[in-house]
Write a protein that holds these residues in place. Structure first.
Motif, PDB file in Angstrom:
ATOM      1  N   THR A  67       7.362  60.379   3.724  1.00  0.00           N
ATOM      2  CA  THR A  67       5.992  60.863   3.565  1.00  0.00           C
ATOM      3  C   THR A  67       5.805  61.343   2.132  1.00  0.00           C
ATOM      4  O   THR A  67       6.673  62.036   1.618  1.00  0.00           O
ATOM      5  CB  THR A  67       5.686  62.036   4.527  1.00  0.00           C
ATOM      6  N   THR A  88       6.071  61.742  13.966  1.00  0.00           N
ATOM      7  CA  THR A  88       6.197  61.409  12.550  1.00  0.00           C
ATOM      8  C   THR A  88       7.356  62.184  11.934  1.00  0.00           C
ATOM      9  O   THR A  88       7.572  63.354  12.267  1.00  0.00           O
ATOM     10  CB  THR A  88       4.904  61.810  11.803  1.00  0.00           C
ATOM     11  N   VAL A 136       6.821  69.096   7.401  1.00  0.00           N
ATOM     12  CA  VAL A 136       5.551  68.918   6.695  1.00  0.00           C
ATOM     13  C   VAL A 136       4.574  70.056   6.996  1.00  0.00           C
ATOM     14  O   VAL A 136       4.445  70.509   8.128  1.00  0.00           O
ATOM     15  CB  VAL A 136       4.953  67.533   7.023  1.00  0.00           C
ATOM     16  N   PRO A 163       0.767  57.932  10.246  1.00  0.00           N
ATOM     17  CA  PRO A 163       1.523  59.176  10.072  1.00  0.00           C
ATOM     18  C   PRO A 163       0.719  60.389  10.562  1.00  0.00           C
ATOM     19  O   PRO A 163      -0.477  60.494  10.260  1.00  0.00           O
ATOM     20  CB  PRO A 163       1.744  59.258   8.555  1.00  0.00           C
TER      21      PRO A 163
END
Lengths: 95, 521
Positions: free
Chosen positions: A56, B227, B274, B495
């Motif tokens: 990512t 994800t 994240v 994602p």
């Protein structure tokens, strides 16, 4: 590319896994089967393609440079097979 | 409801909050079920009965006061890969003999904070390396599903049954179970079996190449790999750090959504976690999918794929179309390279992660004549065959002179795989539908697979692309094959768009129903 028994023994040494003659023979066949399978990657045109470094797109998180943990020597050695006064014990490495 | 183990998490939640049942009652029901079934199915490698009872008691006190978290009093099984403080954590490897961490993984910390009850640690392939749960140091897990065949039974007329019942005669068909033991898939085979056989309400699992989705498909359960970065990896025994993700295995789509909500978090202790708030996944269930664009990748139609899998895929397409989705043909041209690239990247990362098992800091130590001899003997005795094979591959591809040819090439191909998906999503596709596995569950000690490691690796052919690209993927049961074994479909999303996966999976579940094995154990 394929590997021979000698290479398998060298790799086992690098990986710090003791292998018998018999293990090395068997592993040579298995490793060659896998290396043969991954060989097909060579047919992909990767010119101009960057290797993937992160799944990512994000910046590596940074934390404040402060002490947040510590004084856990007893916890750290708690699971070791051999310890003495919060030290790990290993076989003698220098004469 | 006489058997509390039959309740889904959402049903149990309602009954617990409504004080119809207690956490202690449901926990005792599961512990009794484990007691009976585990000697046969081998799903648990450690049962933490006392801790479960204590946690249930605490939950009951909270529930009595009308308090309690999202999972208050819900009994869960935890894959042996998750570090659990003071409790057996060995990644089902001999090399971690006796290891009881002094810390708790972030994912399990989140679950306990929400009130869940730990029943024990679940069996798995050693270090999560395997697709059949046969590489575990603790022996294989048995799939609660068995093959069956349809027999035509001639019913005698006027048969006097025990209850005085009189048969009308004629013929009927009956399914009879075959005795052959099947694998539950892997590496999260213990999680899948425990959920499918009602030995926990839900389970944690991890997925590096398909280890949540393939066992879910083999057992008629729902499994989602979120994800990369959605669940913290902190405190989970590392296999391949750029691919590993935690996720739940559950009995239905809603339960999977409930569990993921609790497992996921933003964690400062994992730099790849994240920074995004965790949405309410459950809210996505039941939303219409009218107008949603569903991509069907032609590269997933592989040679030698059984007709039943193709048929299942077509059924899935029809269900989504009926629900108003727009079906579009798409191409993911680098699909076939995902598995070979995986078998470079994953072993490379594993060889480096597993370097820590050296007989010094934890686990097994086999004495040697000097320190190197001690390392080599410890690792030779501690690791199983598959783990050694992967460490060897990883060491070889990272060794001097081969790094560019193998590892760098694989990481470049990985970028191309990721780009394939990005292009499709950029063209407006919302979700991708594929089969979850190329076959149904196979037999324990399958000779073909034992003879050729690559054959076993091919199990992950439809799931591994998702890990390589870091995307979310869910496996949802979609039907039974001719032998009565469950088959699953996979949905792949953008994602951090797990919500669309739950929304779409719920539509498939609605059409296909849910599946339970016939109890023989």
């Amino acid at each position: 590319m394929s590997v021979d028994v000698k290479t398998v023994k060298r790799v086992a040494r690098l990986a710090r896994i003791a292998v018998s003659e018999e293990d090395a023979e068997r592993m040579t066949g298995e490793l060659n089967a896998i290396l043969g399978f991954v060989e097909q990657l060579n047919e992909v045109d990767v010119s101009g393609v960057e290797p993937m470094t992160s799944v990512t797109p994000m910046d590596m998180k940074k934390r404040q440079d402060v002490v947040t943990d510590g004084n856990k020597a007893a916890d750290i050695v708690a699971n070791a097979p051999a310890t003495e006064e919060n030290f790990f014990l290993v076989p003698k490495v220098v004469e | 409801m006489s058997d509390l183990t039959q309740l889904t998490i959402s049903q149990a939640r309602t009954k617990l909050r409504g004080k119809e049942i207690t956490a202690t009652e449901i926990t005792e029901a599961y512990l009794a079920a484990i007691d009976r079934a585990n000697p046969v199915l081998n799903a648990y490698v450690a049962v933490t009965g006392e801790r479960a009872r204590d946690m249930a008691k605490t939950s009951d006190a909270k529930l009595a006061k009308g308090e309690g978290g999202a999972l208050e009093g819900i009994p869960l099984g935890i894959k042996d890969l998750f570090g659990t403080e003071g409790v057996h954590t060995q990644a089902c490897s001999h090399v971690l003999d006796g290891f009881k961490p002094r810390y708790e993984s972030t994912v399990t910390t989140n679950l306990w904070a929400d009130g869940a009850v730990m029943l024990g640690k679940l069996n798995m392939d050693e270090f999560a390396m395997g697709s059949s749960n046969e590489t575990s140091y603790y022996g294989p897990v048995i799939n609660p599903w068995r093959r069956s065949r349809l027999d035509t039974v001639v019913m005698p007329t006027t048969h006097q049954g025990d209850g005085g019942f009189v048969s009308a005669g004629g013929t009927r068909t009956a399914r009879s179970l075959d005795n052959a033991q099947l694998v539950p898939g892997g590496s999260s085979g213990g999680s899948a079996t425990a959920v499918s056989a009602f030995l926990c309400a839900g389970a944690t699992a991890t997925d590096t190449g398909g280890s949540i989705r393939q066992p879910a498909a083999f057992t008629g359960t729902v499994g989602i790999k979120p994800t990369y970065g959605r669940c913290s990896r902190w405190g989970i025994v590392a296999f391949a750090s750029s691919l590993d993700q935690a996720g739940p295995i559950a009995r239905d789509v809603r339960d999977a959504a409930i569990l993921l909500k609790s497992m996921a978090s933003v964690d400062p202790k994992d730099t790849t976690s994240v920074d995004r708030p965790v949405p309410d996944y459950e809210a996505a269930i039941g939303k219409p999918i009218k107008g949603m664009k569903v991509g069907i990748p032609k590269e997933y139609r592989v040679d030698g794929m059984p007709e039943e899998i193709e048929g299942l895929w077509q059924k899935g397409i029809a269900w989504l179309k009926d629900a108003g989705a727009e079906i579009v043909d798409i191409s993911l041209p680098h699909t076939k390279y995902a598995l070979p690239a995986y078998y470079i990247v994953a072993p490379a990362e594993a060889s480096s992660n597993l370097a820590r098992y050296d007989g010094v800091r934890y686990g097994l130590r086999v004495p040697g004549k000097d320190i190197v001899d001690m390392y080599e003997k410890t690792r030779a005795a501690g690791f199983g065959r598959e783990v050694k094979r992967r460490i060897m591959i990883g060491t070889y591809v990272l060794s001097a002179g081969y790094y560019d040819a193998y590892y760098l090439q694989a990481q470049k191909v990985r970028n191309l795989i990721k780009r394939d998906f990005e292009n499709v999503f950029a063209a407006g596709v919302d979700v991708i539908l594929t089969p979850a596995t190329p076959s149904a569950a196979f037999g324990i000690a399958d000779e073909d697979m034992a003879a050729d490691p690559v054959k076993m690796y091919l199990n992950d052919i439809f799931t591994v692309t998702v890990n390589m690209a870091g995307l979310p993927g869910i496996a949802v049961p979609a039907g039974l094959d001719a032998k009565g074994l469950p088959l699953g479909l996979q949905l792949i999303g953008r994602p951090f768009d797990e919500e669309t996966l739950f929304q779409t999976a719920a539509v498939i579940e609605q059409a296909a129903g849910t599946f339970q094995p016939e109890k023989w154990w």
